[in-house]
Design an enzyme around this catalytic site. Sequence first.
Site, short mmCIF file in Angstrom:
data_model
loop_
_atom_site.label_atom_id
_atom_site.label_comp_id
_atom_site.label_asym_id
_atom_site.label_seq_id
_atom_site.Cartn_x
_atom_site.Cartn_y
_atom_site.Cartn_z
N SER A 32 0.84 -1.20 0.00
CA SER A 32 0.00 0.00 0.00
C SER A 32 0.88 1.25 0.00
O SER A 32 1.84 1.33 0.76
CB SER A 32 -0.85 0.05 1.27
OG SER A 32 -1.62 -1.10 1.38
N HIS A 63 -5.32 -1.95 -4.76
CA HIS A 63 -4.40 -3.05 -5.08
C HIS A 63 -4.55 -3.52 -6.54
O HIS A 63 -4.57 -4.70 -6.82
CB HIS A 63 -4.62 -4.24 -4.14
CG HIS A 63 -4.05 -4.04 -2.77
ND1 HIS A 63 -2.82 -4.51 -2.38
CD2 HIS A 63 -4.54 -3.39 -1.71
CE1 HIS A 63 -2.58 -4.16 -1.13
NE2 HIS A 63 -3.62 -3.49 -0.69
N HIS A 85 -4.16 -11.24 -0.91
CA HIS A 85 -4.02 -11.57 0.51
C HIS A 85 -4.83 -12.82 0.82
O HIS A 85 -5.87 -13.07 0.21
CB HIS A 85 -4.52 -10.41 1.37
CG HIS A 85 -3.82 -9.11 1.10
ND1 HIS A 85 -4.15 -8.30 0.05
CD2 HIS A 85 -2.79 -8.52 1.75
CE1 HIS A 85 -3.34 -7.24 0.06
NE2 HIS A 85 -2.51 -7.35 1.07
N TYR A 87 -6.74 -13.29 3.28
CA TYR A 87 -8.09 -12.97 3.77
C TYR A 87 -9.11 -12.77 2.65
O TYR A 87 -10.30 -12.73 2.90
CB TYR A 87 -8.08 -11.75 4.70
CG TYR A 87 -7.60 -10.46 4.07
CD1 TYR A 87 -8.39 -9.76 3.15
CD2 TYR A 87 -6.35 -9.93 4.38
CE1 TYR A 87 -7.95 -8.58 2.57
CE2 TYR A 87 -5.91 -8.76 3.81
CZ TYR A 87 -6.72 -8.09 2.91
OH TYR A 87 -6.27 -6.92 2.33
N GLU A 88 -8.62 -12.64 1.42
CA GLU A 88 -9.57 -12.50 0.31
C GLU A 88 -10.23 -13.83 -0.03
O GLU A 88 -11.18 -13.88 -0.80
CB GLU A 88 -8.85 -11.93 -0.91
CG GLU A 88 -8.38 -10.50 -0.69
CD GLU A 88 -7.58 -9.94 -1.86
OE1 GLU A 88 -8.19 -9.67 -2.90
OE2 GLU A 88 -6.35 -9.81 -1.72
N ALA A 115 2.42 -2.20 4.16
CA ALA A 115 2.01 -1.25 5.20
C ALA A 115 1.73 -2.09 6.43
O ALA A 115 1.17 -3.19 6.32
CB ALA A 115 0.77 -0.50 4.76
N MET A 213 -0.80 -8.15 7.22
CA MET A 213 -1.59 -9.26 6.67
C MET A 213 -0.98 -9.84 5.39
O MET A 213 -1.68 -10.40 4.56
CB MET A 213 -3.02 -8.78 6.40
CG MET A 213 -3.70 -8.14 7.60
SD MET A 213 -5.30 -7.45 7.20
CE MET A 213 -5.60 -6.42 8.66
N SER A 214 0.33 -9.69 5.24
CA SER A 214 0.98 -10.17 4.02
C SER A 214 2.43 -10.51 4.32
O SER A 214 2.83 -10.64 5.48
CB SER A 214 0.93 -9.08 2.94
OG SER A 214 1.74 -7.99 3.33
N ASN A 237 0.38 3.04 10.77
CA ASN A 237 -0.39 3.39 11.98
C ASN A 237 0.24 2.70 13.17
O ASN A 237 0.96 1.71 13.02
CB ASN A 237 -1.85 2.91 11.82
CG ASN A 237 -1.92 1.41 11.56
OD1 ASN A 237 -1.72 0.98 10.42
ND2 ASN A 237 -2.18 0.63 12.58
N HIS A 249 -9.05 1.23 7.04
CA HIS A 249 -8.23 0.98 5.85
C HIS A 249 -7.84 2.29 5.16
O HIS A 249 -6.70 2.45 4.71
CB HIS A 249 -9.00 0.08 4.88
CG HIS A 249 -8.26 -0.18 3.59
ND1 HIS A 249 -7.10 -0.92 3.54
CD2 HIS A 249 -8.51 0.21 2.32
CE1 HIS A 249 -6.68 -0.97 2.29
NE2 HIS A 249 -7.51 -0.29 1.53
#
Length: 276
Positions: A32, A63, A85, A87-88, A115, A213-214, A237, A249
Site C-alpha cells: 500500500s 491493489h 491476501h 483474507y480474500e 504497510a 496481513m501479508s 499506523n 483501511h
Amino acid sequence: MSNPTYEKLLKCRDAVRKITDFEPDIALVLGSGLGAFADNIKVECEVSYSDIPGFPVSTVPGHAGKFIFGYLGKKKIVCMKGRVHYYEGYDISDVVLPARLMHLLGAKILFLTNAAGGLGKGFNAGDLMLITDHVSIFAPNPLIGPNIDEMGPRFADMSDVYKKDLQSVIKKVAKKNGIDLKKGVYCQLTGPSFESPAEIKLLGKLGVSAVGMSTVVEAIAANHCGMRVCGVSCISNLAAGISDEPLCHEEVQEAADKAAPLFTKLVAESIKKFEV
Ligand code: HPA
C-alpha cells in the site's frame, strides 16, 4: 508430473512468456502506498494479472494488479503492483504463486514491502522498518501440501530468510538519505480484521515490532525456492491499543501515501546497489 500447484505455476509462466521474454534479476512487491514507485522504472512490458489464466487477482481497493517489467538504473526488475491476501479467500498456494512465478521468470532477489501496524518501542506512524525476521505461526504455512521438489526441500530452513548483505545495503542507503530506519520483527496475521489490543500486547511479548496481513508467506515460499529475500514495512499506523485511534483501511492508505516519497527513495536506491 502430478503436483497441481506446480502445474498451475508452469502454465502461468508460459502465459507470461508468450507476452514477454524479459528476464528480471530482482522482484519487488509494492505494498500500500508504493503504487507510484513504478514511475521510476523504464518500462519494457506490463502484464495484467487478469491476462494470466489462473492467476489470483486482488479484490482490495488500492491493489490494482499488474506486473511491470523494466529497468531501475541498470537493474532488470519485475515489480508487482498489487498483491493478493489470504483474507480474500484464496488458497494459500495461490497467495504465494506470484512470488514463485517471479522466481521462475528469473528473479534471484525478492524485495517485499507492505504497510503495517507498529508496536515497536519508539515507533511512529510514517516510520519505515527494515524487516530483520518474521513470526509466521499465526498464518497458514504456504508449504503445506505435497512438496514441490522442483522448487525446494520438504522441510525448508528458515533461519536466515532476510539476507544480511541486502539488509546492510538498505541500512546504508537509509543513513545516506537521513532516513531514521527502524528495525524489527514482522508478524503476519490472517486479517482481515485488525488486531485487538490484547492481541497486540501478546505480539509485543513475542518480540514483534510490526504487524500486517501479508509478506511472511511470500518470504517463506521465496526462501524455499532459493530466492534471497529482504523487506521493508511502512508503519502506516500504531497498532491497536498502542494509540487510542480506531483503525480503518482509508487511514492506513493515507499514511502510507504520505510516507511514499521516502519509501520510494529507500527502495529504489537500495535496489540499484544490490549485487545480483
Ligand atoms: N494491523 C494489521 N495490518 C495492518 C495494520 C495493522 O495495524 N496496518 C496496516 N496493515
